[in-house]
Write an enzyme that holds these catalytic residues in place. Structure first.
Site, short mmCIF file in Angstrom:
data_model
loop_
_atom_site.label_atom_id
_atom_site.label_comp_id
_atom_site.label_asym_id
_atom_site.label_seq_id
_atom_site.Cartn_x
_atom_site.Cartn_y
_atom_site.Cartn_z
N GLY A 51 4.42 3.36 8.07
CA GLY A 51 3.92 2.51 6.99
C GLY A 51 2.45 2.64 6.63
CD GLU A 106 1.03 -2.06 11.81
OE1 GLU A 106 1.34 -1.38 10.81
OE2 GLU A 106 1.88 -2.43 12.64
CG ASP A 107 2.60 -1.03 7.23
OD1 ASP A 107 2.46 -1.65 8.30
OD2 ASP A 107 3.67 -0.50 6.90
CG ASP A 110 7.22 -9.68 9.00
OD1 ASP A 110 7.14 -10.91 9.08
OD2 ASP A 110 8.21 -9.12 8.52
CE LYS A 138 5.74 -9.49 5.05
NZ LYS A 138 7.16 -9.07 5.23
CG PHE A 159 11.19 -6.93 2.19
CD1 PHE A 159 11.07 -6.71 3.55
CD2 PHE A 159 11.49 -5.87 1.37
CE1 PHE A 159 11.25 -5.44 4.09
CE2 PHE A 159 11.69 -4.60 1.89
CZ PHE A 159 11.56 -4.39 3.25
CG ASP A 166 10.47 1.44 4.90
OD1 ASP A 166 9.65 0.74 5.53
OD2 ASP A 166 11.65 1.57 5.28
NE ARG A 172 8.30 5.27 4.71
CZ ARG A 172 8.25 4.32 5.64
NH1 ARG A 172 7.28 3.45 5.65
NH2 ARG A 172 9.18 4.25 6.57
#
Ligand code: IMP
Ligand code: MG
Length: 194
Positions: A51, A106-107, A110, A138, A159, A166, A172
Site C-alpha cells: 500500500g 504507512e498508507d 486502520d 482512521k 473504506f 487497493d 492502486r
C-alpha cells in the site's frame, strides 16, 4: 482531468475524497517536519508494501536530508471485510536497525494491528528512535498505544482506494483517494497483501 467517481461494480461507487493536489500539498508539509526533525540524523524510511509504495516514492523525493530506505511486506487482511487479526511477514528488512532512526511509512492505519506488529519487531532490535508517518489515520478504529507524530489526514472509518490503496488488489493506480459512497454498500474489503 480528475474523475469524480469510480464505479467498481454496480453496487459499489467510490467518490472523490482527497484530490491529488491536496495529497501533494500535505506530503510537502510532512516533509518539512521530517527534514527539520531529522536534520542531524540519517534516518531509515521503511515502507510497508504494497500500500505505501506511491506515498513512499512521493514523500522520499521531498526529503532533502541524507536518508536510507527499505521495505517490509506484510499480509493481514485475507478476504475478510475486517482484519483477520493475523499479521504475517512476507518480506523482512535488509538493513540493521540497531541504533538507527527508524521512520515507518504507512498508507493507512486502520485497526492498528499492522503497525503494532511492526513496532514490536523494530523495538526488539534497539533502534535509536521509532517514528511512524502515515498518510491516512482512521483514528476511531485504531487502537494505538504510542504517539503518531506524522499523520497526513485523519479520516473516518470508511473504506478508501487509490494512491496505492487497493480494493481486491485493484485501483492502486488512481492518482487521488476515493471513498466508498455511503449511499452504496459500505462494507468493501481489501485482500491478501497490504
Ligand atoms: P490495520 O492493520 O488494520 O491498521 O490495517 C493496515 C493495512 O490494511 C493498511 O496498511 C492497508 O494496507 C490496509 N487497509 C486498511 N484500511 C484500508 C482501506 O480503507 N483501503 C485499502 N486498504 C486498507
Ligand atoms: Mg499498508
Amino acid at each position: 482531468m480528475q474523475q469524480n467517481k469510480v464505479v467498481v461494480n454496480k453496487n459499489e461507487v467510490f467518490k472523490l475524497f482527497i484530490p491529488e493536489q491536496d495529497i501533494k500539498t500535505r506530503i510537502s508539509e510532512l516533509a518539512v517536519e521530517l527534514n527539520r526533525d531529522f536534520r542531524d540524523r540519517v534516518p531509515i524510511f521503511i515502507g510497508i508494501l504494497n500500500g505505501s509504495f506511491i506515498f513512499m516514492s512521493d514523500l522520499i523525493r521531498e526529503i532533502t536530508i541524507d536518508c536510507e530506505i527499505d521495505f517490509f511486506k506484510l499480509s493481514s487482511y485475507g478476504d475478510a471485510k475486517i482484519s483477520s487479526g493475523n499479521v504475517t511477514m512476507l518480506k523482512d528488512l535488509n538493513c540493521e536497525v540497531e541504533d538507527r532512526d527508524i521512520i515507518i511509512v504507512e498508507d493507512v492505519i486502520d485497526s492498528g494491528l499492522s503497525i503494532a506488529y511492526i513496532r514490536n519487531i523494530i523495538m526488539q532490535q534497539s533502534p535509536r528512535s521509532f517514528n511512524v508517518v502515515t498518510l491516512l489515520y482512521k483514528k476511531e478504529a485504531a487502537k494505538i498505544n504510542f504517539p503518531l507524530n506524522y499523520v497526513g489526514f485523519e479520516i473516518p472509518t470508511k473504506f478508501v482506494i487509490g494512491y496505492g490503496l487497493d480494493y481486491a488488489q485493484k485501483w492502486r493506480n488512481l492518482k487521488s483517494i476515493y471513498v466508498l459512497d455511503p449511499s452504496n454498500d459500505g462494507t468493501a474489503s481489501t485482500t491478501g497483501e497490504d
